[in-house]
Scaffold this motif. Structure first.
Motif, PDB file in Angstrom:
ATOM      1  N   ALA A  70       0.854  -1.187   0.000  1.00 12.74           N
ATOM      2  CA  ALA A  70       0.000   0.000   0.000  1.00 12.74           C
ATOM      3  C   ALA A  70       0.886   1.231   0.000  1.00 12.74           C
ATOM      4  O   ALA A  70       2.013   1.195   0.487  1.00 12.74           O
ATOM      5  N   VAL A  71       0.349   2.318  -0.549  1.00 13.12           N
ATOM      6  CA  VAL A  71       1.062   3.597  -0.586  1.00 13.12           C
ATOM      7  C   VAL A  71       0.246   4.625   0.179  1.00 13.12           C
ATOM      8  O   VAL A  71      -0.952   4.799  -0.079  1.00 13.12           O
ATOM      9  N   VAL A  72       0.892   5.293   1.124  1.00 14.97           N
ATOM     10  CA  VAL A  72       0.258   6.337   1.925  1.00 14.97           C
ATOM     11  C   VAL A  72       0.884   7.678   1.522  1.00 14.97           C
ATOM     12  O   VAL A  72       2.105   7.811   1.479  1.00 14.97           O
ATOM     13  N   VAL A  73       0.032   8.645   1.235  1.00 12.85           N
ATOM     14  CA  VAL A  73       0.477   9.962   0.777  1.00 12.85           C
ATOM     15  C   VAL A  73       0.095  11.025   1.795  1.00 12.85           C
ATOM     16  O   VAL A  73      -1.030  11.043   2.299  1.00 12.85           O
ATOM     17  N   VAL A  74       1.046  11.910   2.092  1.00 16.93           N
ATOM     18  CA  VAL A  74       0.791  13.051   2.973  1.00 16.93           C
ATOM     19  C   VAL A  74       0.501  14.271   2.103  1.00 16.93           C
ATOM     20  O   VAL A  74       1.257  14.582   1.179  1.00 16.93           O
ATOM     21  N   ALA A  83      -4.146   6.360   9.901  1.00 18.79           N
ATOM     22  CA  ALA A  83      -3.937   5.928   8.510  1.00 18.79           C
ATOM     23  C   ALA A  83      -3.119   4.651   8.442  1.00 18.79           C
ATOM     24  O   ALA A  83      -3.410   3.763   7.628  1.00 18.79           O
ATOM     25  N   LEU A  84      -2.109   4.552   9.295  1.00 14.57           N
ATOM     26  CA  LEU A  84      -1.296   3.336   9.298  1.00 14.57           C
ATOM     27  C   LEU A  84      -2.123   2.138   9.747  1.00 14.57           C
ATOM     28  O   LEU A  84      -2.083   1.067   9.124  1.00 14.57           O
ATOM     29  N   ALA A  85      -2.892   2.307  10.811  1.00 15.61           N
ATOM     30  CA  ALA A  85      -3.736   1.217  11.292  1.00 15.61           C
ATOM     31  C   ALA A  85      -4.763   0.813  10.235  1.00 15.61           C
ATOM     32  O   ALA A  85      -5.015  -0.376  10.013  1.00 15.61           O
TER      33      ALA A  85
END
Length: 214
Positions: free
Chosen positions: A134-138, A197-199
Motif C-alpha cells: 500500500a502507498v500512503v500519501v501526505v 492511517a497506518l492502522a
C-alpha cells in the motif's frame, strides 16, 4: 538460517514541505522500522566511498569536493542541463540506494519485524508504487508547504515552486494513493491522523493484529 518471511512493505510519500518526514518520525516512534530513502541517497554522494568514486569516474575529478565528497553545486549545474548526465547520476545513486534498502529489509526480516516503511519522496515520480502492499500519501496546502520550507530550510519561494513543478500534482497523488494523511490542523492532529492511517492501511491488508500497533 535465512528468514522464512519478509516484512510487509508500505510506501510513504508526499511533496516537498508536506510533512512526510514528520509522519515518518511518528511511525518510527510507534515502533516501526522506517527506511529513509532520501538519507540513503544523500549518503551516496556525501560520504567518501564507492558512490563518490563511481560519480568521479563518470563525470571527472572536477566534481570531487574538498572533503572527498561530490561537489553538489557543480553536479547540479551539470545534471539539470544535461538529461543524459542526470540519468547516469540517478543510476549511480539508485543502484546503491536499492542495495542499502535491501540490507535493511534483510535485517528487519531477521529480527522478525512484520513491517517496513519506505519513506520515499520520489516514489510516485519513479513509478514504484507496484513494489508496495500500500502507498500512503501526505497532503498539505500549497501555501503551507511553501511557508514551511522557506522557514525551516532557509530556501526561497522560487526554489520551492521549482521543486513542486518537478513533482507530481496533488490530484495525481490522490489518484494513486491507497491512503491519504491530511496535514492541515497542527502537530497533534497530524499524529492522530498518521497513526489512524497506518492502522487503517494495515487493517485493510489484514497484515497485523491491532495489538501490534498499540
Amino acid at each position: 538460517m535465512p528468514p522464512s518471511t519478509s516484512p510487509l512493505r508500505l510506501g510513504l510519500t508526499g511533496g516537498i514541505g508536506s510533512g512526510k518526514s514528520t509522519v515518518a518520525e511518528i511511525w518510527r516512534r510507534a515502533g516501526h522500522r522506517v527506511i529513509d530513502l532520501d538519507a540513503h541517497s544523500r549518503r551516496v554522494l556525501d560520504v567518501p566511498g564507492d558512490g563518490v568514486e563511481a560519480a568521479v569516474a563518470r563525470f571527472g575529478e572536477e566534481f570531487r569536493g574538498s572533503g572527498g565528497t561530490i561537489d553538489r553545486a557543480a553536479m547540479a549545474r551539470l545534471v539539470f542541463a544535461d538529461p543524459a548526465a542526470r540519468g547516469d547520476l540517478e543510476r549511480i545513486v539508485l543502484t546503491r540506494v536499492d542495495t542499502a534498502v535491501a540490507e535493511e529489509e534483510v535485517a528487519a526480516a531477521s529480527a522478525g519485524e512484520p513491517l517496513v516503511v519506505h519513506d520515499s519522496p520520489l516514489l510516485l515520480e519513479k513509478g514504484r508504487e507496484a513494489e508496495y502492499a500500500a502507498v500512503v500519501v501526505v497532503l498539505a496546502r500549497r501555501e503551507d508547504r511553501i511557508e514551511r520550507v522557506v522557514r525551516d530550510r532557509g530556501r526561497d519561494r522560487g526554489y520551492v515552486e521549482s521543486i513542486m513543478a518537478a513533482q507530481v500534482t496533488d490530484l495525481e497523488r490522490i489518484r494513486r494513493a491507497d491512503r491519504l494523511i491530511l496535514n492541515t490542523a497542527g502537530r497533534d492532529a497530524l499524529e492522530r491522523r498518521s497513526l489512524h492511517a497506518l492502522a487503517a492501511a494495515l487493517g485493510a491488508l489484514g497484515a497485523l493484529e491491532d495489538s501490534a500497533l498499540r
